[in-house]
Design a protein around this motif. Sequence first.
Motif, short mmCIF file in Angstrom:
data_model
loop_
_atom_site.label_atom_id
_atom_site.label_comp_id
_atom_site.label_asym_id
_atom_site.label_seq_id
_atom_site.Cartn_x
_atom_site.Cartn_y
_atom_site.Cartn_z
N THR A 30 83.81 163.71 71.27
CA THR A 30 84.15 162.93 72.46
C THR A 30 85.25 163.69 73.20
OG1 THR A 30 83.79 161.01 71.08
CG2 THR A 30 84.76 160.60 73.23
N ARG A 32 87.90 163.80 76.27
CA ARG A 32 88.59 162.95 77.25
C ARG A 32 88.49 163.64 78.62
NH1 ARG A 32 93.34 162.21 79.65
NH2 ARG A 32 94.34 164.02 78.73
N SER A 36 92.32 157.57 80.30
CA SER A 36 92.10 157.19 78.90
C SER A 36 90.75 156.50 78.71
CB SER A 36 93.23 156.25 78.45
OG SER A 36 93.26 155.14 79.31
N MET A 39 85.10 159.30 79.16
CA MET A 39 84.82 160.24 78.07
C MET A 39 83.47 160.90 78.27
SD MET A 39 87.43 159.68 76.07
CE MET A 39 88.74 158.50 76.33
N ARG A 112 91.97 167.78 74.21
CA ARG A 112 91.10 166.83 74.91
C ARG A 112 90.04 166.21 74.00
NH1 ARG A 112 91.43 165.26 80.44
NH2 ARG A 112 93.12 166.45 81.27
N ILE A 114 89.00 163.86 71.32
CA ILE A 114 89.69 162.71 70.73
C ILE A 114 88.97 162.13 69.51
CG2 ILE A 114 90.86 162.08 72.90
CD1 ILE A 114 88.85 159.64 72.73
#
Lengths: 119, 166
Positions: A30, A32, A36, A39, A112, A114
């Motif tokens: 995933t 980012r 937030s 994705m 990046r 996550i």
Amino acid sequence: MEPTYRNGGVNFCWRLKIFFSEPKRYDVVTVRFAGSKVMLLKRVVARESEQVEFRNGKLFIDGQKIEEPYVRYPCNWNLPPRRVEKDYIYVVGDNRSMPIDNHYFGQTSKKRIIGVPLW
Amino acid sequence: MVKTKYILVGVLVVIIGIAVVFYFFPNEEKKVMKQFNFLSEWVAKSQDEAPFTMLQKIKNIGTLFDEHCELKAPSQSLSGSYARQEISTYAGSARSYFSQLDLKFYDFHIVFPEKGIANVTLTARLTGRSTAGEQVDETRELECVLKKIENKWLFSSIEIVEVLKR
């Protein structure tokens, strides 16, 4: 990421996975993309200092052709060789049926990444 | 009973006072966010937009920017320092490609590294329809710098974060 993941499908992100080990080639991660909440799901194809290239839709890492059984749709991409920078990994989606310019892919900072999809 | 009444009135007056202070004297963070709201409002375009409204909006967009603003958008081949007038012209020509346009900002992260400077990281989502009928839906992370000049927060740098570099 079709056909591996259906467009508009729901999934969960398993964040702990990347605490214990760095993403490896073929892992789906995933990324980012913005803020937030936005994705992207992408597949890791190369790690730092490796050289990435596409020739007639085939992926080459450090000059070696890589088998990609998850790519089901025809692809004719060509991308000159480029090296993955330090602390970066190279990610590409599985759906490469569109022209190369319409696909989001490339090297991204490890910061990046996550997590990985739960299923 | 009378005492309780006075206390209630007192509490009410304090609450109203706080609300008035917050409304009429917004903190710097709110003032910065307000500039993004203006940008969003003036970039937006409806299908039946009148020519006068269009001209007014394009003119207004320019007022949000510093005399010279640094723009970095590698994917759009847009990079360099642009004068306020150039930005207005560019915004006008970009808007003309669309019959309908909507720009929204989310996920604000604002820091003030020094007095009069605000660094803002946020998500921008541009949706709409081109004049050719093509649907547009683009989301990007932006890093912006705003400077406080003559009591107004003005954009002095806007960068589209390149998450995936080919």
